[in-house]
Scaffold this active site. Structure first.
Site, PDB file in Angstrom:
ATOM      1  N   CYS A 336       0.788  -1.189  -0.075  1.00 33.70           N
ATOM      2  CA  CYS A 336       0.094  -0.007  -0.007  1.00 33.70           C
ATOM      3  C   CYS A 336       0.775   1.271   0.041  1.00 33.70           C
ATOM      4  O   CYS A 336       1.434   1.622  -1.072  1.00 33.70           O
ATOM      5  CB  CYS A 336      -0.919  -0.134   1.082  1.00 33.70           C
ATOM      6  N   HIS A 440      -3.431  -5.483   1.307  1.00 33.52           N
ATOM      7  CA  HIS A 440      -3.135  -5.858   2.564  1.00 33.52           C
ATOM      8  C   HIS A 440      -3.683  -7.488   2.946  1.00 33.52           C
ATOM      9  O   HIS A 440      -4.730  -7.967   2.261  1.00 33.52           O
ATOM     10  CB  HIS A 440      -3.896  -5.025   3.727  1.00 33.52           C
TER      11      HIS A 440
END
Length: 494
Positions: A336, A440
């Site tokens: 991310c 994630h």
């Protein structure tokens, strides 16, 4: 409406979240339909519900322990600190603007109606709700704007258990002092104390519990909870990572060394706990260039403030240290915000992370340019990798990263929150020594994690993440159930 019980603490990190998790598990094992609730969370450790709403990770963990799916009604307000006394507000799973420290009280009154509505919806669907407070109910400078502690308990009709952490020392003073600072009508809401993280024989407390009751307005201690070592359950706050800053610890023979950069606003750090649980893997959090050393892999984690954390890395020389480690053979992974940092450029035309028009050079390890956008992507997702393997995880990001022509994508998102899509994601270098993704939870996929570790030279025995979590929930619940006076707790719940 459901019966209700609230966990309050004498201070932050007293163990409210883990004890709420334990109570959810215990009550679920006793055949009750139980749900967690926290009116307002302040944390960058977030997750995504099946419907695609964003909420605090602690309540997702508590829902999992209760054997149910998480829903944003369990955490209607999530504040994600961005620095400079500013936080992003996530309301019922979606961005609801930002707040500064100066206008927080007015904002809280607007949110109170949303909080109570969420609780009422949740309460109508379950037998029991285990509520969690925030900080301390005795913060006298903040009580006027309370929407998460005793005011919430009154709305829910919940009696409260006040948790004190004996491992920090001064637990009797913390419990009695909290009661002293409460108003007489507030003291009536406290039904009992829980002394948490006790090491040793409770008999060592002697007559201290009775003395405490005599000085704390007659409130009894309903449990002395033992310290549970090496518990593999996600923590709510990054403050718990401080115990893991083991840069100077000796590497055991045969251990695989994996370093995570401990960014100031690190987010979703719990996704790396599956690596730490593997035998023969040493996971450590690094915040100094001289502490990086020669790991097999360096992970750039997610962050709530990519640009400022990137600047922090440069100030400390971590950018050069990561480049040097990569040159010595370390694999570099970006998740991310870490994926954005690993690219070539980061642009902020709208001022999502600072002044409008901001532009910063990335680490230059991947052929990627990122632009921060107003829209936030929050999804549970399924990704298909180029070798055909499917991995599950979740997305929480506002950036869009463009990969240069000819560069390899890391994977393709084929499902988002139940719907079919086809969205290329991430990037990887030609030799595979650097890769990044917005997804994630990659390392919580057992097959992917074990294959990745073996590529780095690991040869340990595998651990199944889901089975491990279930065992850990039961291990925690067993310790708490044995230590607590459940007859008294049942009486408090009504």
């Amino acid at each position: 409406m459901a019966r209700a019980l609230m966990m309050l603490g004498t201070h932050s990190n007293a163990g409210k979240s883990l004890l709420a998790t334990a109570f959810c598990r215990i009550l679920a094992r006793r055949g009750m339909r139980v749900a967690p609730f926290k009116a307002q969370n302040m944390s960058n450790n977030a997750g995504v519900t099946p419907e695609g709403g964003e909420m605090g990770r602690a309540q997702i963990v508590q829902a999992e322990a209760a054997g149910i799916y998480a829903h944003t009604d369990m955490n209607p307000v999530l504040l994600k600190p961005e620095g400079n006394r500013r936080s992003q507000v996530v309301l019922n799973g979606r961005i609801d603007g930002r707040i500064e420290a100066g206008n927080w009280l007015a904002t809280k009154e607007r949110l109170w109606g949303e909080v109570t509505a969420a609780y009422d919806r949740l309460s109508s669907r379950f037998d029991v709700v285990v509520l969690e407070g925030a900080g301390s109910p005795a913060e006298i400078n903040l009580k006027a704007g309370d929407i998460v502690n005793l005011r919430m308990a009154r709305h829910a009709g919940a009696r409260c258990l006040l948790v004190g952490d004996i491992d920090r020392g001064g637990v009797f003073a913390a419990l009695a002092g909290t009661m002293l600072l409460l108003e007489p009508e507030e003291r009536l809401q406290i039904g009992g104390f829980l002394i948490n993280r006790f090491r040793g024989d409770p008999a060592l407390l002697g007559d201290g519990l009775e003395m405490l009751r005599g000085r704390a307005f007659g409130v009894p201690t309903l449990g002395v909870i033992p310290y549970v070592p090496d518990l593999r359950i996600a923590d709510e706050d990054a403050v718990t990572l401080e115990r893991d800053l083991s840069e100077a610890a000796a590497l055991a023979v045969g251990q695989l060394d994996v370093a995570v950069i401990h960014l100031p606003r690190i987010a979703n750090f719990d996704e790396f706990e599956a690596l730490e649980a593997e035998p023969g893997v040493r996971l450590r959090y690094v915040e100094r260039a001289e502490g990086l050393g020669c790991p097999a892999a360096v992970i750039l984690p997610g962050t709530k403030a990519t640009l400022s954390d990137l600047a922090w890395m440069r100030e400390r020389g971590l950018d050069s240290a990561i480049e040097a480690a990569h040159g010595r053979g370390a694999q570099v992974v970006g998740i991310c915000g870490g994926y954005q940092m690993a690219g070539e450029w980061l642009a902020d035309p709208l001022g999502m992370e600072g002044e409008p028009g901001g532009l910063a050079a990335g680490l230059g390890l991947l052929p990627v340019a990122t632009e921060f956008l107003a829209q936030k992507e929050t999804h549970q997702a399924l990704m298909r990798l180029d070798d055909g393997e499917a991995v599950r995880g979740y997305e929480i990001h506002t950036g869009e990263s463009r990969v240069q022509d000819g560069a390899a994508r890391f994977g393709v998102i084929v499902e988002r929150s139940g719907g079919t899509v086809r969205v290329p994601d991430g990037a990887k270098s030609e030799d595979g020594s650097v890769w990044g993704s917005y997804l994630h939870g990659l390392f919580e996929n057992d097959g992917f994690r074990h294959k990745w570790l073996r590529q780095l030279g690991w040869s340990g025995a595998v651990v199944a993440t889901t089975a491990l979590r279930e065992r850990e929930y039961d291990r925690l619940a067993d310790a708490v159930e044995e230590a607590v006076d459940w007859g008294a707790v049942e009486a408090l719940m009504g």
